[in-house]
Design a protein around this motif. Structure first.
Motif, mmCIF file in Angstrom:
data_model
loop_
_atom_site.group_PDB
_atom_site.id
_atom_site.type_symbol
_atom_site.label_atom_id
_atom_site.label_comp_id
_atom_site.label_asym_id
_atom_site.label_seq_id
_atom_site.Cartn_x
_atom_site.Cartn_y
_atom_site.Cartn_z
ATOM 1 N N GLU A 37 29.549 59.285 35.737
ATOM 2 C CA GLU A 37 30.190 58.084 35.204
ATOM 3 C C GLU A 37 31.660 58.032 35.593
ATOM 4 O O GLU A 37 32.186 56.974 35.938
ATOM 5 N N ALA A 38 32.349 59.168 35.552
ATOM 6 C CA ALA A 38 33.763 59.220 35.925
ATOM 7 C C ALA A 38 33.937 58.885 37.408
ATOM 8 O O ALA A 38 34.853 58.142 37.787
ATOM 9 N N VAL A 39 33.057 59.414 38.236
ATOM 10 C CA VAL A 39 33.111 59.112 39.675
ATOM 11 C C VAL A 39 32.851 57.629 39.898
ATOM 12 O O VAL A 39 33.556 56.974 40.679
ATOM 13 N N ASN A 40 31.863 57.072 39.204
ATOM 14 C CA ASN A 40 31.556 55.648 39.345
ATOM 15 C C ASN A 40 32.731 54.787 38.886
ATOM 16 O O ASN A 40 33.051 53.782 39.523
ATOM 17 N N ALA A 41 33.373 55.172 37.782
ATOM 18 C CA ALA A 41 34.532 54.418 37.294
ATOM 19 C C ALA A 41 35.672 54.484 38.299
ATOM 20 O O ALA A 41 36.350 53.479 38.556
ATOM 21 N N ALA A 42 35.888 55.653 38.890
ATOM 22 C CA ALA A 42 36.940 55.790 39.905
ATOM 23 C C ALA A 42 36.611 54.960 41.132
ATOM 24 O O ALA A 42 37.493 54.309 41.707
ATOM 25 N N ASP A 43 35.333 54.955 41.533
ATOM 26 C CA ASP A 43 34.918 54.118 42.669
ATOM 27 C C ASP A 43 35.153 52.646 42.375
ATOM 28 O O ASP A 43 35.622 51.895 43.240
ATOM 29 N N LEU A 44 34.848 52.228 41.163
ATOM 30 C CA LEU A 44 35.059 50.834 40.775
ATOM 31 C C LEU A 44 36.540 50.483 40.810
ATOM 32 O O LEU A 44 36.923 49.421 41.295
ATOM 33 N N GLN A 45 37.381 51.380 40.314
ATOM 34 C CA GLN A 45 38.826 51.130 40.328
ATOM 35 C C GLN A 45 39.347 51.025 41.758
ATOM 36 O O GLN A 45 40.155 50.157 42.060
ATOM 37 N N ARG A 46 38.851 51.897 42.642
ATOM 38 C CA ARG A 46 39.261 51.824 44.055
ATOM 39 C C ARG A 46 38.807 50.503 44.675
ATOM 40 O O ARG A 46 39.541 49.885 45.446
ATOM 41 N N ALA A 47 37.607 50.073 44.320
ATOM 42 C CA ALA A 47 37.099 48.804 44.851
ATOM 43 C C ALA A 47 37.961 47.639 44.360
ATOM 44 O O ALA A 47 38.283 46.737 45.135
ATOM 45 N N LYS A 48 38.347 47.672 43.092
ATOM 46 C CA LYS A 48 39.234 46.622 42.564
ATOM 47 C C LYS A 48 40.561 46.615 43.303
ATOM 48 O O LYS A 48 41.093 45.558 43.648
ATOM 49 N N SER A 49 41.094 47.798 43.560
ATOM 50 C CA SER A 49 42.376 47.887 44.282
ATOM 51 C C SER A 49 42.234 47.347 45.696
ATOM 52 O O SER A 49 43.126 46.654 46.193
ATOM 53 N N ARG A 50 41.112 47.651 46.336
ATOM 54 C CA ARG A 50 40.893 47.135 47.703
ATOM 55 C C ARG A 50 40.815 45.614 47.698
ATOM 56 O O ARG A 50 41.329 44.960 48.599
#
Length: 189
Positions: free
Chosen positions: A111-124
């Motif tokens: 879940e933490a990895v998925n949340a970090a991936d989502l945050q990176r996607a938002k930043s992109r």
């Protein structure tokens, strides 16, 4: 495709309900299983299979007896399921229905990895904005400045600030909807 299959499709094209019934019973279980694997919801799978067979009957004159009906039906079911899932990703009630059928995740690392991936996607997605529009949007949404404060700080009109925020919001909403659909398919399949 066997000769029997060509004959069956030709009969369906002519409106032979018995031939259509044979086709239905020959493929319904396999298509239902395939749809269940795609959406993990028996209700949605059943809806997809019913919709595909209904469309086959309605558009029966367009069937090509020389092509594989199996491949055609599987492709049609896949497209139908994806359309249902796309609607579910954008519709709160359908989304809750689909997610209710998903196993509950207990892996907090995942879940933490998925949340970090989502945050990176938002930043992109935010980085896709033109620099000035990104700056105006961040000043408004991140720093909480008013339109007037942004206009004074950047030496532009309030109307320009408002226009840029509207354009940024529209773009981000479109991109995040696309991202939500992609993530929905990623996690469900």
């Amino acid at each position: 495709m066997s000769q029997l299959g060509v004959e069956c499709i030709s009969k369906i094209r002519e409106g032979d309900a018995t031939a259509f019934q044979e086709l239905f019973y020959a493929y319904k279980d396999a298509l239902f299983g395939y749809a269940c694997k795609l959406c993990r919801s028996t209700e949605m799978a059943e809806e997809a299979v019913q919709e595909v067979f209904m469309k086959v009957w309605i558009n029966r004159q367009q069937l090509d007896p020389t092509l594989s009906i199996r491949a055609y039906l599987h492709t049609a079911v896949r497209h139908c399921v994806f359309n249902i899932l796309k609607k579910a990703a954008l519709d709160e009630n359908l989304r809750q229905s689909v997610f209710r059928h998903q196993p509950v995740s207990v892996n907090t690392t995942e879940e933490a990895v998925n949340a970090a991936d989502l945050q990176r996607a938002k930043s992109r997605v935010l980085d896709m904005l033109p620099p000035q529009r990104k700056l105006i949007f961040c000043l408004s949404r991140v720093e909480g400045l008013s339109h007037e404060e942004i206009a004074l700080r950047l030496g532009i009109s309030r109307n320009t600030v408002k226009d840029q925020i509207v354009k940024a919001s529209r773009f981000l909403r479109q991109q995040l909807e696309y991202l939500a659909i992609w993530l929905f398919f990623y996690f469900i399949i």
